[in-house]
Design an enzyme around this catalytic site. Structure first.
Site, PDB file in Angstrom:
ATOM      1  N   ARG A 113     -42.265  -8.846 -23.965  1.00  0.00           N
ATOM      2  CA  ARG A 113     -42.525  -9.786 -25.063  1.00  0.00           C
ATOM      3  C   ARG A 113     -43.921  -9.654 -25.653  1.00  0.00           C
ATOM      4  NH1 ARG A 113     -39.680 -14.862 -24.858  1.00  0.00           N
ATOM      5  NH2 ARG A 113     -37.864 -14.604 -23.555  1.00  0.00           N
ATOM      6  N   ARG A 143     -37.807 -14.537 -12.689  1.00  0.00           N
ATOM      7  CA  ARG A 143     -38.047 -13.277 -13.376  1.00  0.00           C
ATOM      8  C   ARG A 143     -39.183 -12.510 -12.724  1.00  0.00           C
ATOM      9  NH1 ARG A 143     -42.198 -11.048 -15.708  1.00  0.00           N
ATOM     10  NH2 ARG A 143     -42.906 -13.006 -16.608  1.00  0.00           N
ATOM     11  N   ASP A 147     -36.579 -21.278 -32.050  1.00  0.00           N
ATOM     12  CA  ASP A 147     -36.308 -22.295 -31.025  1.00  0.00           C
ATOM     13  C   ASP A 147     -36.589 -23.703 -31.535  1.00  0.00           C
ATOM     14  OD1 ASP A 147     -35.515 -20.401 -29.245  1.00  0.00           O
ATOM     15  OD2 ASP A 147     -36.942 -20.945 -27.667  1.00  0.00           O
TER      16      ASP A 147
HETATM   17  C1  FAD Z   1     -35.419 -16.616 -19.303  1.00  0.00           C
HETATM   18  C2  FAD Z   1     -35.246 -16.388 -20.774  1.00  0.00           C
HETATM   19  C3  FAD Z   1     -34.826 -15.148 -21.239  1.00  0.00           C
HETATM   20  C4  FAD Z   1     -34.621 -14.939 -22.602  1.00  0.00           C
HETATM   21  N1  FAD Z   1     -34.170 -13.723 -23.028  1.00  0.00           N
HETATM   22  C5  FAD Z   1     -33.885 -13.534 -24.336  1.00  0.00           C
HETATM   23  C6  FAD Z   1     -33.378 -12.280 -24.803  1.00  0.00           C
HETATM   24  O1  FAD Z   1     -33.219 -11.321 -24.044  1.00  0.00           O
HETATM   25  N2  FAD Z   1     -33.096 -12.159 -26.140  1.00  0.00           N
HETATM   26  C7  FAD Z   1     -33.265 -13.196 -27.025  1.00  0.00           C
HETATM   27  O2  FAD Z   1     -32.958 -13.032 -28.216  1.00  0.00           O
HETATM   28  N3  FAD Z   1     -33.773 -14.387 -26.609  1.00  0.00           N
HETATM   29  C8  FAD Z   1     -34.084 -14.579 -25.305  1.00  0.00           C
HETATM   30  N4  FAD Z   1     -34.605 -15.776 -24.890  1.00  0.00           N
HETATM   31  C9  FAD Z   1     -34.915 -16.808 -25.891  1.00  0.00           C
HETATM   32  C10 FAD Z   1     -36.263 -16.491 -26.550  1.00  0.00           C
HETATM   33  O3  FAD Z   1     -37.257 -16.396 -25.543  1.00  0.00           O
HETATM   34  C11 FAD Z   1     -36.645 -17.571 -27.559  1.00  0.00           C
HETATM   35  O4  FAD Z   1     -35.549 -17.836 -28.417  1.00  0.00           O
HETATM   36  C12 FAD Z   1     -37.836 -17.102 -28.407  1.00  0.00           C
HETATM   37  O5  FAD Z   1     -38.926 -16.720 -27.603  1.00  0.00           O
HETATM   38  C13 FAD Z   1     -38.263 -18.234 -29.347  1.00  0.00           C
HETATM   39  O6  FAD Z   1     -39.336 -17.788 -30.122  1.00  0.00           O
HETATM   40  P1  FAD Z   1     -40.071 -18.809 -31.110  1.00  0.00           P
HETATM   41  O7  FAD Z   1     -41.095 -17.988 -31.806  1.00  0.00           O
HETATM   42  O8  FAD Z   1     -39.061 -19.575 -31.895  1.00  0.00           O
HETATM   43  O9  FAD Z   1     -40.754 -19.885 -30.142  1.00  0.00           O
HETATM   44  P2  FAD Z   1     -41.972 -19.681 -29.126  1.00  0.00           P
HETATM   45  O10 FAD Z   1     -41.954 -18.316 -28.549  1.00  0.00           O
HETATM   46  O11 FAD Z   1     -41.920 -20.835 -28.192  1.00  0.00           O
HETATM   47  O12 FAD Z   1     -43.265 -19.776 -30.041  1.00  0.00           O
HETATM   48  C14 FAD Z   1     -43.711 -21.005 -30.557  1.00  0.00           C
HETATM   49  C15 FAD Z   1     -45.170 -20.855 -30.964  1.00  0.00           C
HETATM   50  O13 FAD Z   1     -45.577 -22.059 -31.626  1.00  0.00           O
HETATM   51  C16 FAD Z   1     -46.816 -22.503 -31.084  1.00  0.00           C
HETATM   52  N5  FAD Z   1     -46.861 -23.972 -31.247  1.00  0.00           N
HETATM   53  C17 FAD Z   1     -46.177 -24.905 -30.543  1.00  0.00           C
HETATM   54  N6  FAD Z   1     -46.457 -26.136 -31.006  1.00  0.00           N
HETATM   55  C18 FAD Z   1     -47.333 -25.983 -32.034  1.00  0.00           C
HETATM   56  C19 FAD Z   1     -47.986 -26.899 -32.918  1.00  0.00           C
HETATM   57  N7  FAD Z   1     -47.796 -28.231 -32.832  1.00  0.00           N
HETATM   58  N8  FAD Z   1     -48.819 -26.404 -33.866  1.00  0.00           N
HETATM   59  C20 FAD Z   1     -49.034 -25.043 -33.979  1.00  0.00           C
HETATM   60  N9  FAD Z   1     -48.437 -24.138 -33.149  1.00  0.00           N
HETATM   61  C21 FAD Z   1     -47.592 -24.604 -32.199  1.00  0.00           C
HETATM   62  C22 FAD Z   1     -46.782 -22.046 -29.631  1.00  0.00           C
HETATM   63  O14 FAD Z   1     -48.080 -21.966 -29.075  1.00  0.00           O
HETATM   64  C23 FAD Z   1     -46.095 -20.681 -29.764  1.00  0.00           C
HETATM   65  O15 FAD Z   1     -47.018 -19.648 -30.027  1.00  0.00           O
HETATM   66  C24 FAD Z   1     -34.853 -15.995 -23.527  1.00  0.00           C
HETATM   67  C25 FAD Z   1     -35.312 -17.239 -23.072  1.00  0.00           C
HETATM   68  C26 FAD Z   1     -35.507 -17.437 -21.710  1.00  0.00           C
HETATM   69  C27 FAD Z   1     -35.982 -18.789 -21.240  1.00  0.00           C
END
Ligand code: FAD
Length: 363
Positions: free
Chosen positions: A129, A209, A325
């Site tokens: 990641r 993990r 997410d």
């Molecule tokens: C064990 C596990 C395995 C996984 N494997 C897979 C896989 O193989 N393939 C797949 O497609 N998905 C997988 N997923 C799901 C995937 O990890 C998530 O869907 C993805 O990381 C979400 O990314 P995001 O950018 O939406 O959120 P996040 O990665 O959570 O990023 C959110 C960002 O927003 C920031 N933030 C939070 N609140 C605020 C705020 N108030 N103001 C400003 N910034 C803020 C945080 O600091 C962070 O940098 C897995 C999940 C898990 C738990």
């Protein structure tokens, strides 16, 4: 701040008037949404709560559909994945019996293959990641990512959206795409703090993990299984193993059913003793027991939370929307989570393009 290589973010020739968009969150979805918006001619500023890109070191895999979306969003997003990721070498996704085989030889034989599915329908490219996030971030123009900016509230006026951050500063944008993850503040502001749709719930699964040297994985699973993506199934648990880092390391996930409540939904990860995982698969076959035994003494444990109990009834209101997410955190099976976020990004870029070209045509 980001590096100065602007080439992958050069606009591909948008005929419409670009928007000034704020992206909240510089996780995987925030960064690739930003790269997509820049490529399609918009002006973007990113506001991230952490002091730097904060993605952990675990692995993640992306489907062919997600990779096609990446290409359409901005070809660099896919190139970056290909640069740091590994495609499966085997033409099939294979699901093995991890429980019954009584010897390692039996576990490696076709007899232990429960079912398989053509990788052309659902093939994965896996990567680490943090490595992928940093590879993508290299392409962000200097000065567009603001760290230590935690979104606290926003309000909409005739000029657009005013964002307020916990350090007291404010920012203005014509539209906001919040990719602030599973505990999204933007979702709570959009749907209401007391709305059950604002809170994810525990899926009663935990994921252990670890990343181990590929040689250790080969010793437990055999050359063929260790060098390809495999699911290993058994009662109340399943495992995934796949090569990362140019086939030098193996990512091992153990997903276990957990009937107890998770103690604190704000802390979804914990470092635990390996003995906890060893106990969870103690009745499995020797091949899997050996694989788990190769894990380091301290193992990451992730609580799987999702929005399945209370899905949001809308992802957008006015000029603000949520993606990744923040909108629809899901259990991570079949690479669902981040892959859906990639689709969100492409849909948003396309919808903006259509809406803006209509408004140009209608004057
Ligand atoms: C064990 C596990 C395995 C996984 N494997 C897979 C896989 O193989 N393939 C797949 O497609 N998905 C997988 N997923 C799901 C995937 O990890 C998530 O869907 C993805 O990381 C979400 O990314 P995001 O950018 O939406 O959120 P996040 O990665 O959570 O990023 C959110 C960002 O927003 C920031 N933030 C939070 N609140 C605020 C705020 N108030 N103001 C400003 N910034 C803020 C945080 O600091 C962070 O940098 C897995 C999940 C898990 C738990």
């Amino acid at each position: 701040m980001a590096a100065n290589d602007t080439q992958p973010t050069e606009c591909q020739g948008n005929e419409t008037t670009p928007l000034d968009i704020a992206v909240v969150g510089a996780g995987i979805i925030g960064v690739l949404t930003t790269l997509g918006l820049l490529y399609h001619g918009h002006k973007v500023t990113v506001y991230e709560r952490a002091s730097n890109y904060s993605e952990g070191g675990g692995a993640i895999a992306f489907t062919g559909v997600a990779r096609e979306c990446m290409k359409q969003l901005n070809p660099f997003i896919l190139e970056a994945l290909q640069q740091v990721g590994e495609a499966n070498r085997h033409p099939m996704n294979r699901y093995w019996d991890g429980f019954h085989p009584t010897t390692k030889e039996l576990a490696q034989s076709e007899e232990s293959l429960l079912f398989q599915q053509s990788a052309h329908e659902l093939d994965y490219t896996g990567c680490i990641r943090s490595v992928y996030l940093h590879e993508m971030a290299k392409a962000l123009p200097d000065g567009i990512v603001w760290f230590d900016k935690e979104l606290e509230s926003y309000s909409e006026g005739p000029e657009g959206v005013k964002l307020r951050f916990s350090d007291g500063s404010t920012a203005q944008a014509e539209a906001v795409i919040a990719c602030d993850g599973i505990h999204s503040k933007a979702r709570r502001l959009l749907l209401g703090e007391d709305n059950p749709e604002s809170r994810p719930s525990f899926a009663h699964k935990v994921a252990y993990r670890a990343i181990i040297p590929i040689a250790e994985s080969i010793s437990a699973l055999g050359e063929e299984k260790a060098n390809n993506q495999c699911a290993h199934l058994g009662p109340d648990a399943h495992m995934l193993s796949f090569p990362v880092a140019q086939w030098t390391l193996s990512n091992v996930f153990v997903f276990v059913h957990d009937s107890k409540p998770w103690p604190d939904s704000h802390y979804l990860t914990a470092e635990v003793e390996k003995s906890e995982v060893v106990a969870a698969i103690s009745k499995w076959g020797p091949s899997i027991r050996e694989l788990v035994d190769k894990m380091p003494e301290k193992v990451s444990k992730w609580a799987i939370f999702d929005m399945a109990d209370n899905p949001a009834n809308t992802y957008a209101r006015g000029r603000v929307c949520i993606a990744g997410d923040a909108a629809h955190a899901s259990s991570p099976f079949h690479g669902a989570g981040a892959c859906m976020g990639v689709e969100d990004a492409l849909v948003l870029v396309s919808v903006l393009e259509t809406a803006l070209s209509r408004s140009v045509r209608s004057g």
